[in-house]
Design a protein around this motif. Sequence first.
Motif, PDB file in Angstrom:
ATOM      1  N   ASN A 156       0.800  -1.204   0.000  1.00 58.08           N
ATOM      2  CA  ASN A 156       0.000   0.000   0.000  1.00 58.08           C
ATOM      3  C   ASN A 156       0.843   1.269   0.000  1.00 58.08           C
ATOM      4  N   TYR A 157       2.099   1.153  -0.391  1.00 59.66           N
ATOM      5  CA  TYR A 157       2.994   2.311  -0.385  1.00 59.66           C
ATOM      6  C   TYR A 157       2.471   3.447  -1.257  1.00 59.66           C
ATOM      7  N   GLN A 158       1.582   3.154  -2.198  1.00 56.90           N
ATOM      8  CA  GLN A 158       1.053   4.167  -3.111  1.00 56.90           C
ATOM      9  C   GLN A 158      -0.015   5.041  -2.463  1.00 56.90           C
ATOM     10  N   ASP A 159      -0.475   4.655  -1.296  1.00 56.27           N
ATOM     11  CA  ASP A 159      -1.494   5.417  -0.577  1.00 56.27           C
ATOM     12  C   ASP A 159      -0.829   6.596   0.131  1.00 56.27           C
ATOM     13  N   ARG A 185       9.464   4.074  -1.353  1.00 54.90           N
ATOM     14  CA  ARG A 185       8.828   4.891  -2.381  1.00 54.90           C
ATOM     15  C   ARG A 185       9.857   5.443  -3.366  1.00 54.90           C
ATOM     16  N   GLN A 189      10.954   2.807  -5.815  1.00 53.32           N
ATOM     17  CA  GLN A 189       9.948   2.633  -6.859  1.00 53.32           C
ATOM     18  C   GLN A 189       9.979   3.803  -7.835  1.00 53.32           C
ATOM     19  N   ALA A 190      10.163   5.008  -7.327  1.00 51.54           N
ATOM     20  CA  ALA A 190      10.242   6.191  -8.186  1.00 51.54           C
ATOM     21  C   ALA A 190      11.435   6.089  -9.129  1.00 51.54           C
ATOM     22  N   ASP A 212       3.533  12.690 -12.124  1.00 55.09           N
ATOM     23  CA  ASP A 212       2.857  11.395 -12.181  1.00 55.09           C
ATOM     24  C   ASP A 212       3.605  10.335 -11.375  1.00 55.09           C
ATOM     25  N   GLN A 245       2.056   8.237  -8.271  1.00 52.69           N
ATOM     26  CA  GLN A 245       2.041   6.777  -8.286  1.00 52.69           C
ATOM     27  C   GLN A 245       2.805   6.171  -7.127  1.00 52.69           C
ATOM     28  N   CYS A 246       3.738   6.916  -6.573  1.00 51.90           N
ATOM     29  CA  CYS A 246       4.552   6.396  -5.470  1.00 51.90           C
ATOM     30  C   CYS A 246       4.048   6.840  -4.104  1.00 51.90           C
ATOM     31  N   GLY A 247       2.907   7.510  -4.056  1.00 53.47           N
ATOM     32  CA  GLY A 247       2.277   7.818  -2.786  1.00 53.47           C
ATOM     33  C   GLY A 247       2.650   9.142  -2.157  1.00 53.47           C
TER      34      GLY A 247
END
Length: 101
Positions: free
Chosen positions: A1-4, A43, A46-47, A60, A64-66
Amino acid sequence: NYQDAQLSLSSVSQAIHTSASYLSRLFRGNLEMGFVDYLNSYRIQQACQLLRETELTAKDVAAQCGFNSQQNFFRVFKKWTHVTPKQYREEPVSSQDASAG
């Protein structure tokens, strides 16, 4: 849920039915960093992947990475990678460190 963007130590502790202070101690004891640093590190990893593998804008990628704002994303990204997202994207792949930090 890291995108939250609303993900927090409190929300995670509630989801796994434990106290926030206990979860915080687990992070510090096992990972030698707090929850927020761990989350930001993940995060940013992922970025970095998105910046390397897509043509998404920094805005964006941040979403997308929260990250709740582009400014926060830039600040955290630079803290962990020592370059801006644009500089990271323009660097040769061989010099990029995917561990982000």
